[in-house]
Design a protein around this motif. Structure first.
Motif, PDB file in Angstrom:
ATOM      1  N   SER A  44       0.794  -1.229   0.000  1.00 29.76           N
ATOM      2  CA  SER A  44       0.000   0.000   0.000  1.00 29.76           C
ATOM      3  C   SER A  44       0.824   1.276   0.000  1.00 29.76           C
ATOM      4  CB  SER A  44      -0.916   0.010   1.231  1.00 29.76           C
ATOM      5  OG  SER A  44      -0.155  -0.132   2.420  1.00 29.76           O
ATOM      6  N   SER A  45       2.164   1.172   0.078  1.00 29.30           N
ATOM      7  CA  SER A  45       2.967   2.384   0.252  1.00 29.30           C
ATOM      8  C   SER A  45       4.084   2.563  -0.762  1.00 29.30           C
ATOM      9  CB  SER A  45       3.567   2.414   1.664  1.00 29.30           C
ATOM     10  OG  SER A  45       2.552   2.522   2.633  1.00 29.30           O
ATOM     11  N   ASN A  46       4.141   1.721  -1.790  1.00 29.24           N
ATOM     12  CA  ASN A  46       5.196   1.811  -2.811  1.00 29.24           C
ATOM     13  C   ASN A  46       6.598   1.734  -2.223  1.00 29.24           C
ATOM     14  OD1 ASN A  46       3.322   1.927  -4.823  1.00 29.24           O
ATOM     15  ND2 ASN A  46       3.569   4.100  -5.273  1.00 29.24           N
ATOM     16  N   GLU A  47       6.720   1.010  -1.110  1.00 21.32           N
ATOM     17  CA  GLU A  47       8.037   0.789  -0.525  1.00 21.32           C
ATOM     18  C   GLU A  47       8.744  -0.332  -1.275  1.00 21.32           C
ATOM     19  OE1 GLU A  47       6.395   1.430   4.027  1.00 21.32           O
ATOM     20  OE2 GLU A  47       5.919  -0.357   2.823  1.00 21.32           O
ATOM     21  N   SER A  48      10.059  -0.393  -1.126  1.00 27.77           N
ATOM     22  CA  SER A  48      10.795  -1.547  -1.639  1.00 27.77           C
ATOM     23  C   SER A  48      10.522  -2.736  -0.726  1.00 27.77           C
ATOM     24  CB  SER A  48      12.291  -1.249  -1.673  1.00 27.77           C
ATOM     25  OG  SER A  48      13.021  -2.424  -2.019  1.00 27.77           O
ATOM     26  N   HIS A  49      10.286  -3.901  -1.309  1.00 29.21           N
ATOM     27  CA  HIS A  49      10.097  -5.094  -0.487  1.00 29.21           C
ATOM     28  C   HIS A  49      11.431  -5.685  -0.058  1.00 29.21           C
ATOM     29  CE1 HIS A  49      10.650  -6.668  -4.567  1.00 29.21           C
ATOM     30  NE2 HIS A  49      11.035  -7.803  -4.020  1.00 29.21           N
ATOM     31  N   LEU A  50      12.537  -5.109  -0.559  1.00 30.66           N
ATOM     32  CA  LEU A  50      13.872  -5.571  -0.198  1.00 30.66           C
ATOM     33  C   LEU A  50      14.532  -4.575   0.751  1.00 30.66           C
ATOM     34  CD1 LEU A  50      15.106  -6.638  -3.747  1.00 30.66           C
ATOM     35  CD2 LEU A  50      14.400  -8.167  -1.888  1.00 30.66           C
ATOM     36  N   PRO A  51      15.321  -5.041   1.708  1.00 33.33           N
ATOM     37  CA  PRO A  51      16.043  -4.123   2.589  1.00 33.33           C
ATOM     38  C   PRO A  51      17.151  -3.419   1.817  1.00 33.33           C
ATOM     39  CG  PRO A  51      16.789  -6.362   2.972  1.00 33.33           C
ATOM     40  CD  PRO A  51      15.631  -6.455   2.006  1.00 33.33           C
ATOM     41  N   PRO A  52      17.730  -2.374   2.388  1.00 33.60           N
ATOM     42  CA  PRO A  52      18.852  -1.717   1.713  1.00 33.60           C
ATOM     43  C   PRO A  52      19.995  -2.695   1.452  1.00 33.60           C
ATOM     44  CG  PRO A  52      18.058  -0.377   3.544  1.00 33.60           C
ATOM     45  CD  PRO A  52      17.359  -1.699   3.645  1.00 33.60           C
ATOM     46  N   VAL A  53      20.771  -2.424   0.430  1.00 26.39           N
ATOM     47  CA  VAL A  53      21.967  -3.215   0.146  1.00 26.39           C
ATOM     48  C   VAL A  53      22.842  -3.244   1.403  1.00 26.39           C
ATOM     49  CG1 VAL A  53      24.057  -3.316  -1.288  1.00 26.39           C
ATOM     50  CG2 VAL A  53      21.856  -2.654  -2.302  1.00 26.39           C
ATOM     51  N   SER A  54      23.477  -4.362   1.688  1.00 28.83           N
ATOM     52  CA  SER A  54      24.211  -4.540   2.949  1.00 28.83           C
ATOM     53  C   SER A  54      25.231  -3.436   3.203  1.00 28.83           C
ATOM     54  CB  SER A  54      24.899  -5.904   2.965  1.00 28.83           C
ATOM     55  OG  SER A  54      25.798  -6.036   1.877  1.00 28.83           O
ATOM     56  N   GLU A  55      25.929  -3.013   2.164  1.00 31.00           N
ATOM     57  CA  GLU A  55      26.928  -1.947   2.316  1.00 31.00           C
ATOM     58  C   GLU A  55      26.275  -0.630   2.729  1.00 31.00           C
ATOM     59  OE1 GLU A  55      30.563  -0.119  -0.425  1.00 31.00           O
ATOM     60  OE2 GLU A  55      29.629  -2.045  -0.940  1.00 31.00           O
ATOM     61  N   VAL A  56      25.061  -0.415   2.254  1.00 33.51           N
ATOM     62  CA  VAL A  56      24.312   0.794   2.623  1.00 33.51           C
ATOM     63  C   VAL A  56      23.905   0.726   4.092  1.00 33.51           C
ATOM     64  CG1 VAL A  56      22.221   2.130   2.158  1.00 33.51           C
ATOM     65  CG2 VAL A  56      23.501   1.108   0.259  1.00 33.51           C
ATOM     66  N   LEU A  57      23.434  -0.440   4.514  1.00 37.18           N
ATOM     67  CA  LEU A  57      23.069  -0.633   5.926  1.00 37.18           C
ATOM     68  C   LEU A  57      24.270  -0.409   6.834  1.00 37.18           C
ATOM     69  CD1 LEU A  57      20.720  -3.762   5.987  1.00 37.18           C
ATOM     70  CD2 LEU A  57      20.186  -1.464   6.790  1.00 37.18           C
ATOM     71  N   GLU A  58      25.412  -0.922   6.432  1.00 31.35           N
ATOM     72  CA  GLU A  58      26.627  -0.773   7.239  1.00 31.35           C
ATOM     73  C   GLU A  58      26.999   0.697   7.398  1.00 31.35           C
ATOM     74  OE1 GLU A  58      29.436  -3.118   5.127  1.00 31.35           O
ATOM     75  OE2 GLU A  58      28.437  -5.025   5.597  1.00 31.35           O
ATOM     76  N   ALA A  59      26.863   1.472   6.332  1.00 24.94           N
ATOM     77  CA  ALA A  59      27.197   2.894   6.397  1.00 24.94           C
ATOM     78  C   ALA A  59      26.254   3.647   7.328  1.00 24.94           C
ATOM     79  CB  ALA A  59      27.152   3.500   4.997  1.00 24.94           C
ATOM     80  N   ALA A  60      24.958   3.330   7.241  1.00 29.60           N
ATOM     81  CA  ALA A  60      23.985   3.992   8.106  1.00 29.60           C
ATOM     82  C   ALA A  60      24.228   3.629   9.564  1.00 29.60           C
ATOM     83  CB  ALA A  60      22.568   3.600   7.691  1.00 29.60           C
ATOM     84  N   THR A  61      24.528   2.364   9.823  1.00 30.29           N
ATOM     85  CA  THR A  61      24.787   1.909  11.193  1.00 30.29           C
ATOM     86  C   THR A  61      26.034   2.565  11.758  1.00 30.29           C
ATOM     87  OG1 THR A  61      23.755  -0.223  10.693  1.00 30.29           O
ATOM     88  CG2 THR A  61      25.171  -0.120  12.641  1.00 30.29           C
ATOM     89  N   ALA A  62      27.083   2.643  10.954  1.00 29.56           N
ATOM     90  CA  ALA A  62      28.325   3.270  11.405  1.00 29.56           C
ATOM     91  C   ALA A  62      28.103   4.744  11.736  1.00 29.56           C
ATOM     92  CB  ALA A  62      29.402   3.119  10.335  1.00 29.56           C
ATOM     93  N   ALA A  63      27.249   5.403  10.963  1.00 24.73           N
ATOM     94  CA  ALA A  63      26.987   6.822  11.204  1.00 24.73           C
ATOM     95  C   ALA A  63      26.280   7.045  12.537  1.00 24.73           C
ATOM     96  CB  ALA A  63      26.151   7.402  10.066  1.00 24.73           C
ATOM     97  N   MET A  64      25.615   6.020  13.048  1.00 21.41           N
ATOM     98  CA  MET A  64      24.911   6.163  14.324  1.00 21.41           C
ATOM     99  C   MET A  64      25.861   6.361  15.497  1.00 21.41           C
ATOM    100  SD  MET A  64      21.685   6.305  14.195  1.00 21.41           S
ATOM    101  CE  MET A  64      21.330   5.960  15.922  1.00 21.41           C
ATOM    102  N   THR A  65      27.135   5.991  15.339  1.00 19.27           N
ATOM    103  CA  THR A  65      28.083   6.187  16.437  1.00 19.27           C
ATOM    104  C   THR A  65      28.293   7.668  16.723  1.00 19.27           C
ATOM    105  OG1 THR A  65      29.998   6.147  14.937  1.00 19.27           O
ATOM    106  CG2 THR A  65      29.274   4.040  15.886  1.00 19.27           C
ATOM    107  N   GLY A  66      27.974   8.513  15.750  1.00 13.10           N
ATOM    108  CA  GLY A  66      28.094   9.959  15.956  1.00 13.10           C
ATOM    109  C   GLY A  66      26.754  10.640  16.116  1.00 13.10           C
ATOM    110  N   ALA A  67      25.757   9.875  16.566  1.00 12.31           N
ATOM    111  CA  ALA A  67      24.402  10.437  16.666  1.00 12.31           C
ATOM    112  C   ALA A  67      24.279  11.520  17.722  1.00 12.31           C
ATOM    113  CB  ALA A  67      23.396   9.318  16.955  1.00 12.31           C
ATOM    114  N   ASN A  68      25.279  11.657  18.576  1.00  5.25           N
ATOM    115  CA  ASN A  68      25.265  12.746  19.560  1.00  5.25           C
ATOM    116  C   ASN A  68      25.645  14.078  18.930  1.00  5.25           C
ATOM    117  OD1 ASN A  68      27.838  11.321  19.342  1.00  5.25           O
ATOM    118  ND2 ASN A  68      28.612  12.875  20.765  1.00  5.25           N
ATOM    119  N   ARG A  69      26.086  14.060  17.691  1.00  7.64           N
ATOM    120  CA  ARG A  69      26.478  15.284  16.983  1.00  7.64           C
ATOM    121  C   ARG A  69      25.455  15.589  15.894  1.00  7.64           C
ATOM    122  NH1 ARG A  69      30.322  17.378  20.348  1.00  7.64           N
ATOM    123  NH2 ARG A  69      31.975  15.834  20.760  1.00  7.64           N
ATOM    124  N   TYR A  70      25.289  16.870  15.589  1.00  8.94           N
ATOM    125  CA  TYR A  70      24.420  17.243  14.478  1.00  8.94           C
ATOM    126  C   TYR A  70      25.034  16.770  13.156  1.00  8.94           C
ATOM    127  CZ  TYR A  70      21.688  20.320  17.510  1.00  8.94           C
ATOM    128  OH  TYR A  70      20.880  20.813  18.496  1.00  8.94           O
TER     129      TYR A  70
END
Length: 369
Positions: A44-70
């Motif tokens: 119902s939402s035109n989302e991808s039925h597949l998760p992000p590519v693994s390398e993309v997920l890794e980059a987003a997760t790594a960026a969370m280590t700096g979530a205390n910064r803008y």
């Protein structure tokens, strides 16, 4: 009128809201699947039925280590990469929380009280909300009977008060797209001081052989702005990031009105990785798979006797009119959550083959009944 949600222990509100909000439609998101023990596919939402590519997920997760910064408010690294991709200076890229947010920035930058914004209808549901919430006057122009933009009628709807025209191609929710020739003919009828935004949220799902030549259109017209998103093919809908490609003066204006720090650090990191050549190649293979499934589904539905718009998005549209809600309920009871649009029609996202098979079976049962 008293607010039915107010609790008796709360003080009475006497605030004054803007009168424009009274006539403003509410955005209706795609309905989630009910948790009642029945296995349902949410299409119902035109989302991808597949998760992000693994390398993309890794980059987003790594960026969370700096979530205390803008995050980088200027999104410099991402804008540099996008500028190179589109052949423009990075300052001509405006990044925000999805292409819908960039559309809102366009309205804030261009539209004053009573100014008009022309768009096809039915098209992206947020358009009239964005325009009306900022004091503008929405000018919806009905689609053709085949679900396409009626460009001559849209050109005729432009007045001295028009500041912005929105073209959604492929059109959400109906699916047809605009050709380069159609857009060029339309632009020839639009005053040069009226901005024309080409919203290509579903561009990657279009047949590459006939996709709109927006790069050339942008180079030839100083009043054109391009809108793109990472929410669909790239699978970053939950991170909310999109962008505009604009000419310098408008790009500066978009920077003036956008919400500071709108694009989060994980969203910027993830979006940047999707632009790497080997990741982009993987995403293109996913797009090709969606195109193949869309062709299979459309062919199957036409064999059943359905007459549907020619979709170039990751979805198909059933112009069911008054029976739209009934069809959506019929499908949900059989394990498929669709998106109904009032008394206009119903949209189904092209998802995993099992979900698409269920759509075909449900559509066949509906016709047989």
């Amino acid at each position: 009128m008293p607010d039915p949600s107010a609790r008796p222990d709360q003080p009475e509100e006497r605030i004054r809201l803007r009168p424009a909000l009274e006539a403003l439609p509410a955005y209706v998101a795609g309905k989630p699947a009910a948790d009642d023990g029945i296995h349902r596919f949410k299409v119902s939402s035109n989302e991808s039925h597949l998760p992000p590519v693994s390398e993309v997920l890794e980059a987003a997760t790594a960026a969370m280590t700096g979530a205390n910064r803008y995050p980088d408010a200027a999104a410099q690294e991402l804008r540099a990469a996008l500028g190179e991709r589109h052949g423009v200076d990075p300052t001509q890229i405006a990044v925000s929380t999805g292409s819908v947010a960039v559309s809102g920035d366009l309205v804030r930058a261009l539209v004053g009280e009573g100014d008009e914004v022309v768009f096809a209808w039915r098209s992206f549901e947020a358009y009239p909300i964005l325009v009306g919430s900022h004091g503008g006057t929405p000018v919806p122009v009905p689609l053709t009977p085949t679900g396409e933009h009626d460009l001559p009628a849209m050109a005729a709807a432009i007045t001295e008060r028009t500041r912005l025209v929105l073209l959604c191609t492929p059109n959400n929710p109906t699916g047809p797209s605009l050709s380069t020739e159609q857009v060029e003919d339309f632009l020839a009828r639009v005053p040069e001081d009226v901005v024309v935004a080409i919203d290509e949220a579903y561009r990657e799902f279009h047949d590459p052989a006939t996709v709109l030549g927006t790069a050339g259109i942008f180079r030839r017209h100083g009043n054109v702005v391009l809108l793109r998103t990472f929410s669909k093919l790239q699978g970053l809908a939950g991170l909310r990031i999109g962008y505009a490609v604009a000419h310098p003066r408008l790009a500066r204006a978009l920077g003036q009105v956008t919400v500071p720090f709108g694009a989060s650090a994980p969203a910027q990191a993830a979006a940047l990785v999707t632009l790497r050549p080997h990741v982009a190649e993987e995403l293109e293979s996913r797009a090709a798979a969606v195109r193949a499934e869309r062709s299979r589904v459309l062919a199957g539905l036409r064999e059943q006797g359905w007459v549907l718009p020619a979709s170039q998005g990751n979805f198909v549209y059933f112009p069911l009119g008054e029976r739209s809600g009934e069809f959506a309920e019929f499908a949900e009871a059989r394990g498929l959550v669709l998106r109904a649009y009032g008394t206009d029609g119903v949209r189904a996202t092209i998802a995993e083959p099992e979900a698409n098979d269920r759509l075909l079976a449900i559509a066949q049962e509906w016709r047989a009944g």
